[in-house]
Design a protein around this motif. Structure first.
Motif, PDB file in Angstrom:
ATOM      1  N   UNK A 132       0.826  -1.207   0.000  1.00  0.00           N
ATOM      2  CA  UNK A 132       0.000   0.000   0.000  1.00  0.00           C
ATOM      3  C   UNK A 132       0.863   1.260   0.000  1.00  0.00           C
ATOM      4  N   UNK A 133       2.029   1.211   0.632  1.00  0.00           N
ATOM      5  CA  UNK A 133       2.888   2.390   0.709  1.00  0.00           C
ATOM      6  C   UNK A 133       3.523   2.754  -0.626  1.00  0.00           C
ATOM      7  N   UNK A 134       3.388   1.888  -1.621  1.00  0.00           N
ATOM      8  CA  UNK A 134       3.935   2.190  -2.943  1.00  0.00           C
ATOM      9  C   UNK A 134       3.286   3.440  -3.517  1.00  0.00           C
ATOM     10  N   UNK A 135       2.106   3.801  -3.027  1.00  0.00           N
ATOM     11  CA  UNK A 135       1.401   4.974  -3.520  1.00  0.00           C
ATOM     12  C   UNK A 135       2.228   6.248  -3.383  1.00  0.00           C
ATOM     13  N   UNK A 267     -13.058  14.639   2.560  1.00  0.00           N
ATOM     14  CA  UNK A 267     -13.961  13.692   1.916  1.00  0.00           C
ATOM     15  C   UNK A 267     -14.293  14.213   0.521  1.00  0.00           C
ATOM     16  N   UNK A 268     -14.040  13.383  -0.490  1.00  0.00           N
ATOM     17  CA  UNK A 268     -14.315  13.763  -1.874  1.00  0.00           C
ATOM     18  C   UNK A 268     -15.083  12.645  -2.558  1.00  0.00           C
ATOM     19  N   UNK A 269     -15.662  12.966  -3.700  1.00  0.00           N
ATOM     20  CA  UNK A 269     -16.217  11.939  -4.582  1.00  0.00           C
ATOM     21  C   UNK A 269     -15.459  12.008  -5.901  1.00  0.00           C
ATOM     22  N   UNK A 270     -15.136  10.840  -6.437  1.00  0.00           N
ATOM     23  CA  UNK A 270     -14.331  10.773  -7.661  1.00  0.00           C
ATOM     24  C   UNK A 270     -15.073   9.973  -8.725  1.00  0.00           C
ATOM     25  N   UNK A 271     -15.489  10.630  -9.800  1.00  0.00           N
ATOM     26  CA  UNK A 271     -16.163   9.904 -10.885  1.00  0.00           C
ATOM     27  C   UNK A 271     -15.156   9.122 -11.716  1.00  0.00           C
ATOM     28  N   UNK A 272     -15.563   7.960 -12.190  1.00  0.00           N
ATOM     29  CA  UNK A 272     -14.759   7.206 -13.143  1.00  0.00           C
ATOM     30  C   UNK A 272     -15.046   7.785 -14.520  1.00  0.00           C
ATOM     31  N   UNK A 273     -14.108   8.572 -15.020  1.00  0.00           N
ATOM     32  CA  UNK A 273     -14.342   9.306 -16.263  1.00  0.00           C
ATOM     33  C   UNK A 273     -14.259   8.423 -17.505  1.00  0.00           C
ATOM     34  N   UNK A 274     -13.909   7.150 -17.317  1.00  0.00           N
ATOM     35  CA  UNK A 274     -13.796   6.234 -18.451  1.00  0.00           C
ATOM     36  C   UNK A 274     -15.085   5.451 -18.693  1.00  0.00           C
ATOM     37  N   UNK A 275     -16.075   5.644 -17.840  1.00  0.00           N
ATOM     38  CA  UNK A 275     -17.323   4.899 -17.959  1.00  0.00           C
ATOM     39  C   UNK A 275     -18.513   5.850 -17.857  1.00  0.00           C
ATOM     40  N   UNK A 276     -19.598   5.483 -18.543  1.00  0.00           N
ATOM     41  CA  UNK A 276     -20.815   6.285 -18.461  1.00  0.00           C
ATOM     42  C   UNK A 276     -21.447   6.145 -17.073  1.00  0.00           C
ATOM     43  N   UNK A 394     -13.885  -2.064  -2.174  1.00  0.00           N
ATOM     44  CA  UNK A 394     -13.797  -0.635  -2.472  1.00  0.00           C
ATOM     45  C   UNK A 394     -12.594  -0.340  -3.362  1.00  0.00           C
ATOM     46  N   UNK A 395     -11.460  -0.995  -3.087  1.00  0.00           N
ATOM     47  CA  UNK A 395     -10.245  -0.741  -3.865  1.00  0.00           C
ATOM     48  C   UNK A 395     -10.372  -1.224  -5.315  1.00  0.00           C
ATOM     49  N   UNK A 396     -11.286  -2.133  -5.584  1.00  0.00           N
ATOM     50  CA  UNK A 396     -11.509  -2.553  -6.966  1.00  0.00           C
ATOM     51  C   UNK A 396     -12.104  -1.425  -7.805  1.00  0.00           C
ATOM     52  N   UNK A 397     -12.793  -0.502  -7.130  1.00  0.00           N
ATOM     53  CA  UNK A 397     -13.328   0.679  -7.807  1.00  0.00           C
ATOM     54  C   UNK A 397     -12.336   1.832  -7.793  1.00  0.00           C
ATOM     55  N   UNK A 398     -11.333   1.727  -6.926  1.00  0.00           N
ATOM     56  CA  UNK A 398     -10.362   2.806  -6.795  1.00  0.00           C
ATOM     57  C   UNK A 398      -9.246   2.721  -7.827  1.00  0.00           C
ATOM     58  N   UNK A 399      -8.775   1.524  -8.102  1.00  0.00           N
ATOM     59  CA  UNK A 399      -7.546   1.355  -8.869  1.00  0.00           C
ATOM     60  C   UNK A 399      -7.791   0.736 -10.244  1.00  0.00           C
ATOM     61  N   UNK A 400      -7.199   1.323 -11.290  1.00  0.00           N
ATOM     62  CA  UNK A 400      -7.247   0.672 -12.601  1.00  0.00           C
ATOM     63  C   UNK A 400      -6.287  -0.516 -12.634  1.00  0.00           C
ATOM     64  N   UNK A 401      -6.465  -1.435 -13.584  1.00  0.00           N
ATOM     65  CA  UNK A 401      -7.461  -1.373 -14.661  1.00  0.00           C
ATOM     66  C   UNK A 401      -8.858  -1.736 -14.152  1.00  0.00           C
ATOM     67  N   UNK A 428      -1.017  10.260  -7.734  1.00  0.00           N
ATOM     68  CA  UNK A 428      -1.727   9.013  -7.449  1.00  0.00           C
ATOM     69  C   UNK A 428      -3.152   9.055  -7.983  1.00  0.00           C
ATOM     70  N   UNK A 429      -3.880  10.129  -7.733  1.00  0.00           N
ATOM     71  CA  UNK A 429      -5.309  10.175  -8.014  1.00  0.00           C
ATOM     72  C   UNK A 429      -5.665  10.851  -9.331  1.00  0.00           C
ATOM     73  N   UNK A 430      -4.721  11.550  -9.958  1.00  0.00           N
ATOM     74  CA  UNK A 430      -5.081  12.414 -11.077  1.00  0.00           C
ATOM     75  C   UNK A 430      -4.285  12.125 -12.344  1.00  0.00           C
ATOM     76  N   UNK A 431      -3.018  11.763 -12.216  1.00  0.00           N
ATOM     77  CA  UNK A 431      -2.180  11.550 -13.396  1.00  0.00           C
ATOM     78  C   UNK A 431      -2.726  10.416 -14.253  1.00  0.00           C
ATOM     79  N   UNK A 432      -2.466  10.493 -15.547  1.00  0.00           N
ATOM     80  CA  UNK A 432      -2.982   9.470 -16.474  1.00  0.00           C
ATOM     81  C   UNK A 432      -2.552   8.069 -16.058  1.00  0.00           C
ATOM     82  N   UNK A 433      -1.339   7.925 -15.513  1.00  0.00           N
ATOM     83  CA  UNK A 433      -0.831   6.628 -15.085  1.00  0.00           C
ATOM     84  C   UNK A 433      -0.865   6.474 -13.567  1.00  0.00           C
TER      85      UNK A 433
END
Length: 514
Positions: A132-135, A267-276, A394-401, A428-433
């Motif tokens: 987890x600390x790799x973040x 506390x924030x909400x983050x939309x998955x911009x790759x899905x409708x 929850x982390x399955x929705x947090x991390x790609x792919x 971590x949360x914003x960059x393309x990779x």
């Protein structure tokens, strides 16, 4: 019924009849800490989450450097000093005479092993290590031992804040670094050593006589896990615990037993911009306009939160001053409906159902806040379904792919940045990779890359530009509330929470009243 009596009654009903105990005192030197969630790892490379770090970080494990919670400056800990040899190479001199709880020596070899194990793509024995600390490391670094007390660390690109990043590499003994399996018997250099873990019940630590630093006043500490805030508060009031975290405003006492602190937790909400329905940025912007923070947060969180429109607190260099007054997408349901209608007219399936994903213990009254957000999103024409899950799901929705079968989501995140630098948030949360990113903006990536090569006000300027794009044009992260944390203390102990207390509670900082 008076609030005091109501709290104790709730606690008694929830955990059974407790035997009456006296408050902690110098004669016992033993304390119990009531936490909201059970830890999910005892490994040194998984301490960045509060549920793990509150127990092991600074107690069992230590890192090479530490952030001063008062001024945010990086201080020596297991490293005695450091210097930058060139743009890509740093040299650290380690503290002499430090030993692990198993009496093996702490040296440059084991320090390098821990650093390398915490990097993206790390492998040990041919097996991939997932920490987890790799973040905290957007780009992998390489550490090598030069002699017993000297390590050199090479970065792939200029990284002016490497000593700060190393404050998130906790150090375990050599034996626990030889396999990709996570340790269940933690051995560190900290003032407390591990005694036992009873799954689902408790973790026990005891003071270690061989600690290199000052001996703590506390002899033994037991951590117990109680999901209900009223139960945790009731345990302190009944003398069953001496410290309880994440207390709700309803259970707070009006004396010095309940203390408040801020730790840049938002506390924030983050939309998955790759899905409708969030591929179109207008729908994402509509989410921000749909949330009435000024009503939801005070009414549901009380003194534990305040309305917020950013991802970071004011102590972080990417914070935009006066953003709430000038530029934030504040509550405007009419504008939200207009944006959704425009997206629909262009063929986007705005009515498609999506998951509003949360966890039960993110922050006090988080479930009620999420329910209110869901109602307001429905009111402007969106179709959320609340999905409250455990951390692993929850982390399955947090991390790609993100799996093809996974539908669109709006993820509720409790984000802490106690370092003062946006490099621990945005890459971590914003960059393309980014390893937890659900957005890709080349323009934001350029700003983040430029910030990573600079220091001081220039660095902060790039991060603020990236933040402005993130919150407005892209609406890739949508702030809801800055959290004000409440902690309850037994009348017999002294502890002053600080900006790091949401991540780590150093038992050595606890003392007893005479």
């Amino acid at each position: 019924m008076k609030p005091f009596m109501r709290t104790i009654t709730c606690a008694l009903l929830a955990v059974g009849c407790w035997a009456t105990q006296t408050s902690a005192s110098p004669s016992t030197r033993k304390i119990t800490v009531a936490l909201a969630a059970e830890l999910d790892s005892l490994d040194a490379c998984d301490t960045q989450t509060s549920q793990n770090g509150n127990i092991t970080r600074g107690n069992v494990y230590e890192s090479l450097t530490r952030v001063n919670p008062d001024d945010g400056k990086v201080q020596p800990l297991l490293a005695a000093s450091w210097k930058q040899l060139d743009d890509l190479v740093w040299e650290f001199k380690l503290r002499a005479g430090v030993r692990f709880h198993d009496d093996t020596p702490f040296d440059a070899k084991v320090a390098a092993m821990n650093i390398n194990r915490t990097q993206p793509g790390a492998e040990i024995g041919g097996k991939k290590v997932v920490c987890l600390n790799v973040d905290q490391f957007p780009d992998a670094v390489k550490a090598e031992a030069i002699d017993d007390l000297t390590i050199r660390i090479t970065t792939r690109q200029l990284d002016p804040i490497l000593p700060l990043r190393l404050s998130f590499v906790d150090i375990g003994n050599a034996a626990s670094q030889t396999t990709s399996n996570k340790t269940v018997q933690p051995i560190g250099t900290g003032p407390f050593k591990f005694v036992e873990r009873l799954q689902g019940e408790s973790v026990k630590l005891t003071r270690w006589a061989g600690y290199w630093g000052d001996q703590p006043e506390v002899q033994d500490v037991t951590y117990v896990f109680r999901a209900e805030a009223s139960v945790r508060a009731g345990m302190v009031l009944a003398g069953e615990a001496q410290l309880a975290t994440s207390i709700s405003a309803y259970d707070a006492t009006h004396d010095d037993r309940t203390v408040t602190y801020r730790d840049n937790s938002v506390a924030v909400v983050r939309p998955n911009t790759f899905k409708e329905p969030f591929i179109d940025r207008r729908v994402r912007q509509a989410v921000s306009y749909a949330i009435d923070r000024e009503t939801i947060v005070p009414s549901l969180m009380g003194i534990t939160g305040e309305p917020w429109y950013q991802m970071q607190g004011p102590q972080v260099n990417g914070y935009i001053p006066d953003f709430e007054k000038h530029g934030a997408m504040r509550y405007d349901p009419a504008k939200a409906k207009a944006l959704i209608s425009a997206a629909k007219a262009d063929g986007h399936p705005v009515e498609v159902e999506f998951n509003l994903v949360t966890q039960p213990t993110l922050f006090p009254n988080s479930e009620e806040v999420v329910q209110a957000i869901a109602q307001e999103l429905k009111a402007v024409g969106l179709n959320p379904k609340i999905l409250s899950v455990e951390g692993s799901i929850w982390r399955q929705y947090q991390r790609p792919p993100f799996p093809e079968s996974q539908r669109g989501s709006l993820l509720v995140i409790s984000h802490d940045n106690s370092t003062g630098d946006s490099s621990f948030s945005f890459p971590k949360y914003v960059a393309c990779k980014g390893i937890a990113s659900a957005i890709c903006s080349p323009e934001i990536d350029k700003l983040l890359a430029a910030a990573g090569r600079t220091q001081g006000e220039e660095r902060a300027g790039y991060y603020r530009q990236a933040a402005q794009l993130l919150y407005t044009d892209e609406a890739g992260v949508i702030g809801v509330a800055q959290k004000v944390r409440l902690m309850m203390l037994d009348k017999g102990i002294i502890y002053h929470p600080n900006s790091l207390s949401g991540l780590e509670i150093r038992i050595a900082d606890i003392s007893f009243k005479s």
